[in-house]
Design a protein around this motif. Structure first.
Motif, mmCIF file in Angstrom:
data_model
loop_
_atom_site.group_PDB
_atom_site.id
_atom_site.type_symbol
_atom_site.label_atom_id
_atom_site.label_comp_id
_atom_site.label_asym_id
_atom_site.label_seq_id
_atom_site.Cartn_x
_atom_site.Cartn_y
_atom_site.Cartn_z
ATOM 1 N N THR A 126 59.953 44.704 40.855
ATOM 2 C CA THR A 126 61.044 44.303 39.957
ATOM 3 C C THR A 126 61.366 45.466 39.039
ATOM 4 O OG1 THR A 126 60.458 41.949 39.992
ATOM 5 C CG2 THR A 126 61.740 42.741 38.099
ATOM 6 N N ILE A 127 62.611 45.913 39.078
ATOM 7 C CA ILE A 127 63.100 46.962 38.187
ATOM 8 C C ILE A 127 63.729 46.294 36.976
ATOM 9 C CG2 ILE A 127 64.730 48.867 37.898
ATOM 10 C CD1 ILE A 127 62.446 49.544 39.800
ATOM 11 N N VAL A 181 59.718 49.313 34.078
ATOM 12 C CA VAL A 181 60.775 49.374 33.067
ATOM 13 C C VAL A 181 61.407 50.761 33.110
ATOM 14 C CG1 VAL A 181 61.334 49.222 30.612
ATOM 15 C CG2 VAL A 181 59.596 47.703 31.605
ATOM 16 N N ILE A 182 62.730 50.792 33.180
ATOM 17 C CA ILE A 182 63.463 52.056 33.246
ATOM 18 C C ILE A 182 64.515 52.079 32.145
ATOM 19 C CG2 ILE A 182 65.111 53.390 34.637
ATOM 20 C CD1 ILE A 182 63.513 52.587 37.089
ATOM 21 N N GLU A 188 73.793 57.538 34.754
ATOM 22 C CA GLU A 188 73.585 56.754 35.971
ATOM 23 C C GLU A 188 72.716 57.471 36.993
ATOM 24 O OE1 GLU A 188 76.500 55.639 39.625
ATOM 25 O OE2 GLU A 188 77.267 55.104 37.630
ATOM 26 N N ASP A 189 72.931 58.786 37.171
ATOM 27 C CA ASP A 189 72.152 59.537 38.158
ATOM 28 C C ASP A 189 70.676 59.578 37.788
ATOM 29 O OD1 ASP A 189 74.428 60.005 39.608
ATOM 30 O OD2 ASP A 189 74.666 62.095 38.969
ATOM 31 N N ASP A 190 70.367 59.718 36.499
ATOM 32 C CA ASP A 190 68.969 59.768 36.062
ATOM 33 C C ASP A 190 68.281 58.431 36.298
ATOM 34 O OD1 ASP A 190 69.472 62.345 35.248
ATOM 35 O OD2 ASP A 190 69.687 61.838 33.124
ATOM 36 N N ASP A 194 65.034 57.598 38.925
ATOM 37 C CA ASP A 194 63.788 56.940 38.547
ATOM 38 C C ASP A 194 63.533 55.685 39.383
ATOM 39 O OD1 ASP A 194 63.190 58.849 36.717
ATOM 40 O OD2 ASP A 194 63.571 57.616 34.939
ATOM 41 N N ILE A 195 64.601 54.969 39.716
ATOM 42 C CA ILE A 195 64.448 53.795 40.580
ATOM 43 C C ILE A 195 63.947 54.223 41.947
ATOM 44 C CG2 ILE A 195 65.700 51.965 41.794
ATOM 45 C CD1 ILE A 195 67.518 51.798 39.293
#
Length: 210
Positions: A126-127, A181-182, A188-190, A194-195
């Motif tokens: 889960t992101i 957790v992000i 958006e690219d960063d 990370d995802i």
């Protein structure tokens, strides 16, 4: 795999980007959302987001979310998993925990509804896209466009949105094996990078497809 977070966190955008990345690797991917994903669940979604269910109280809304989720799991999610496909869902049971739970619905009731709706179907990852509520609501306003009406949840106070943000963070704290957790306030690219790192580390080595 599920994506969670407050209003305007960028879940839909990041799900689309991840789905594209996975498909380039040859994966079969199902992208869906909650409430929704089936004809019946989408009707329940319209009813809930319009605010027409407010008179039922938060417990009544919780039951409607569970009904939509049960149909979604039975008709979309479980069949896709049985076919060995990836499922990326924009919200799942954590949203009910965070939204209705922070509104005072008893945890035992939510747990019972969750059990009835999803059974053994649980996300492997889960992101949780986290950002300050003021930023998220500002994004949601721009996304709607001029003249569009905010939905039943977007219209609520900053304090209630902050409670939900903290509820998501608490869910992640309690279940670090599943949740990542992000910081979604960044470009958006960063966030997408990370995802992808989280997916590579937690799912791709074991060839899991949930």
């Amino acid at each position: 795999m599920t994506f969670e977070g407050g209003e305007g966190a960028g879940k839909s955008t990041q799900i689309r980007r991840l789905a594209e990345a996975l498909r380039k690797r040859g994966a079969n991917v199902v992208v869906t959302r909650e409430p929704g994903g089936t004809e019946t669940a989408e009707r329940i979604r319209d009813f809930l987001l319009s605010g027409k269910a407010i008179g039922l109280g938060v417990e009544g809304e919780s039951i409607l979310f569970a009904a939509a989720r049960a149909d979604h799991v039975d008709r979309v999610i479980r069949p896709a998993l049985e076919r060995g496909e990836w499922v990326l869902s924009d919200r799942f049971f954590d949203s009910t925990r965070a939204y209705q739970g922070s509104d005072g619905v008893d945890e035992k009731l939510l747990a019972a509804l969750e059990h009835l709706a999803v059974g053994a179907v649980r996300p492997n990852l889960t992101i949780i896209l986290d950002l300050p509520v003021e930023i998220g609501l500002g994004r949601a306003t721009r996304r709607r466009g001029e003249g569009d009406v905010a939905d039943r949840f977007e219209r609520e106070t900053l304090d209630r949105h902050e409670k939900r943000r903290q509820a998501f963070l608490e869910i992640a704290r309690r279940d670090p094996g599943r949740c990542v957790v992000i910081d979604a306030s960044r470009p958006e690219d960063d966030v997408a990078a990370d995802i992808w790192k989280a997916v590579e580390v937690r799912l791709l080595p074991t060839a899991e497809t949930v």
